[in-house]
Design a protein around this motif. Structure first.
Motif, mmCIF file in Angstrom:
data_model
loop_
_atom_site.group_PDB
_atom_site.id
_atom_site.type_symbol
_atom_site.label_atom_id
_atom_site.label_comp_id
_atom_site.label_asym_id
_atom_site.label_seq_id
_atom_site.Cartn_x
_atom_site.Cartn_y
_atom_site.Cartn_z
ATOM 1 N N UNK A 356 0.846 -1.155 0.070
ATOM 2 C CA UNK A 356 -0.016 -0.110 0.088
ATOM 3 C C UNK A 356 0.843 1.251 0.070
ATOM 4 N N UNK A 357 0.298 2.378 -0.522
ATOM 5 C CA UNK A 357 1.028 3.822 -0.479
ATOM 6 C C UNK A 357 -0.052 4.805 -0.114
ATOM 7 N N UNK A 358 0.718 5.909 0.471
ATOM 8 C CA UNK A 358 -0.238 6.938 0.565
ATOM 9 C C UNK A 358 0.445 8.322 0.202
ATOM 10 N N UNK A 359 0.099 8.866 -0.864
ATOM 11 C CA UNK A 359 0.811 10.083 -1.266
ATOM 12 C C UNK A 359 -0.024 11.303 -0.747
ATOM 13 N N UNK A 360 0.759 12.052 -0.003
ATOM 14 C CA UNK A 360 0.189 13.230 0.877
ATOM 15 C C UNK A 360 0.927 14.503 0.458
ATOM 16 N N UNK A 366 -2.810 17.604 2.303
ATOM 17 C CA UNK A 366 -2.591 16.501 2.772
ATOM 18 C C UNK A 366 -3.366 16.207 4.020
ATOM 19 N N UNK A 386 4.305 7.588 1.521
ATOM 20 C CA UNK A 386 4.193 6.641 2.778
ATOM 21 C C UNK A 386 3.866 5.205 2.325
ATOM 22 N N UNK A 388 3.698 0.881 2.614
ATOM 23 C CA UNK A 388 3.504 -0.186 3.767
ATOM 24 C C UNK A 388 3.417 -1.525 2.895
#
Lengths: 464, 106
Positions: A356-360, A366, A386, A388
């Motif tokens: 998984x990834x979160x682009x902030x 954000x 971020x 995971x």
């Protein structure tokens, strides 16, 4: 405890700060003792800073900050001959957290020559024991979570039960002057001695809720501590800093703080009801509260908290100042995420649901993400990626694959490769295991002490 | 001239976790007139639209003595999860705080 019965028809509770390690002016504690405090209570933890501290069993607070506060409080408790109660030791109240605070207390007592009887109360739970209780139908969910699976219990790295006042009161009855509790309700710390001395539960629990965060119930939340005095018909509360004030509004408003429901509060032994409470000013900085009620529960319940590993994380961070990119920053972020998924599949052979990834986009949206409504283009944006993955090695590898994209990714209309501003080298930081809170359930118990272990064996300063 | 917002009529609009699984919002209004505006404006439907949640999941408490309207909801993103960008939920008051007050109400 020579002078602990100075006010037999009331009990004074001194809360020096909202959190052990937050710091306070020693003069405010002296003032609380002069006002006739019968017990000092301070919270050592919270879930508010996230699941890491329970999951990893690590304290959030610095050793030096906790040591500084404890030295003052142990001295005050010793000289006044009154108990000191510390709850949720080590932030999450794990057994390691209790041992950590206990070690600091014992070092201080040895160094300062304070021979105080200490009790440690352990609240950590074994998953296998809870599975037995679950199978017996003794564990129920609290909203918004649903029924519990045994497998969820078994994935937790740490599980704690939240004690009420009963184990603390039992430790005081057994002669402890310093009680170091694992996970406890914030209110139980302040409520234990007044209940033990026969104060009525409605005013006691209400007072305990009002003082749990120290100065938060005053007009100046940074002012440090407060003193509540509980008697047979209600309680009064005042700040320990002479320049701060409690007003009927500041005290009543504290029932709202970090609670979903401001009128009722469940404890292991029952429910506090404050809808009919009356708040009146005694003078310009002291408030009187009457009319609070406590409804005993048919059965004691102990709330569980548990944290489990959700994956391993790596964080990368890059800054963008180019207005051409910033004018289309959301399009850029979508492109980044898509190209990263393509590269991770081709290079590492991972499918989208393997990681998984979160682009902030810090500086753009954000914090509120899809709830954001402000529209103007930002002057600069910090892009946090971020990642995971099931192992740290994979999370790191994905972040290394992402590195050239974070450095150079152009918009489709750009005929050249831009270079963005990495904040440091390497551009990624491994975060290790990441955790989630997975329990919001209660255990029905026959005895409110049965899930907790009270150790009163070793005197302060002596060998463990 | 921008529209008047709920925050303009409030002493404080705040948000915070209420434990790991709940988020709570509070609008402390400056006076009784402001409280009446907040009381009328903060409906389950309005909050559901602002926070992209189901109206039926909301609990709203109205406390005229304190001039407070309080809204609690299950935390939309699990605390500390990969997609949680506000660990204490301390910045989630903004959608409510920036709610425009209809002209003639302020």
């Amino acid at each position: 405890m020579s002078n602990s019965w100075s006010a037999p028809k009331s009990v004074g509770v001194l809360v020096p700060a909202g959190m052990l390690g937050a710091g306070f002016d020693p003069a405010t504690v002296e003032r609380g003792l002069a006002l006739g405090a019968d017990v000092i209570a301070v919270d050592g933890g919270s879930t508010d800073s996230g699941p890491h501290y329970l999951g990893a069993g690590e304290p959030k607070t610095a050793d030096g900050a906790v040591r500084r506060d404890l030295r003052i409080l142990l001295g005050a408790a010793h000289e006044a001959g009154i108990p000191l109660v510390v709850g949720s030791c080590g932030t999450s109240g794990t057994d390691a957290g209790v041992r950590w605070v206990s070690g600091i207390v014992r070092e201080i007592c040895a160094a300062d020559g304070r021979d105080l009887p200490i009790a440690e109360i352990y609240s950590e739970q074994r998953a296998a024991d809870l599975v037995t209780r679950l199978e017996a139908g003794r564990i129920q969910p609290l909203p918004p979570l649903g029924p519990l699976d045994a497998s969820t219990l078994l994935t937790c790295s740490h599980i704690v039960g939240m004690m009420g006042h009963e184990p603390i009161a039992r430790a005081i009855e057994a002669g402890a002057q310093v009680v170091l509790a694992g996970r406890a309700t914030d209110t139980a710390l302040a409520a234990a001695l007044p209940l033990l001395r026969g104060m009525p539960p409605g005013p006691t629990w209400h007072a305990a809720k009002i003082v749990e965060c120290g100065g938060q119930c005053t007009t100046d939340p940074r002012s440090g501590g407060v003193l509540a005095r509980i008697d047979e018909s209600g309680f009064t509360v005042e700040p320990l800093d002479p320049n701060a004030a409690c007003t009927p509004a500041s005290v009543a408003a504290h029932m709202l703080y970090e609670t979903a429901n401001p009128f009722t509060m469940r404890e292991p032994a029952g429910t506090l009801q404050v809808a009919d409470a009356r708040y009146t000013a005694v003078d310009d900085r002291t408030v009187r509260v009457e009319g609070s009620r406590f409804e005993p529960a048919d059965r004691h319940t102990i709330k569980l908290e548990g944290a489990a590993i959700t994956g391993y994380e790596t964080m990368s961070f890059v800054g963008i100042r180019d207005p051409h990119i910033l004018a289309s920053i959301e399009e850029w972020a979508v492109l980044l995420r898509k190209l990263l998924a393509d590269r991770v599949q081709s290079v590492l052979g991972l499918r989208d649901d393997d990681w998984g990834a979160d682009v902030r986009l810090y500086g753009h949206n954000a914090i509120l993400d899809r709830l954001e409504t402000a529209g103007a283009p930002p002057r600069e944006v910090g892009v946090m990626l971020l990642v995971s993955a099931p192992t740290q090695e994979l999370a790191t590898a994905i972040s290394k694959v992402a590195n050239p994209l974070l450095l150079h990714l152009p918009l489709p209309d750009m005929p050249y490769l831009p270079s963005f501003a990495f904040a440091f080298s390497p551009a990624h930081i491994d975060r290790g295991p990441a955790y989630a809170f997975v329990l919001n359930h209660v255990v029905q118990v026959d005895d409110p002490v049965e899930l907790f272990r009270i150790d009163t064996a070793a005197p302060a300063g002596g060998p463990r | 001239m921008t529209d008047t917002t709920l925050a303009d009529l409030a002493l404080e609009v705040r948000a915070k976790n209420a434990g790991p699984f709940w988020l709570t919002l509070e609008a402390f209004m400056s006076d009784d007139a402001g409280y009446r505006v907040a009381d009328a404006l903060i409906t389950p439907e309005t909050v559901a639209a602002l926070y992209h949640v189901e109206a039926g999941t909301l609990q709203i408490f109205r406390i005229p003595q304190l001039r407070v309207v309080k809204v609690s909801m299950p935390r939309p993103t699990p605390q500390g999860s990969l997609h949680d960008r506000d660990m204490h939920a301390g910045q989630h008051h903004i959608p409510l705080a920036e709610l425009p007050v209809p002209r003639g109400r302020a």
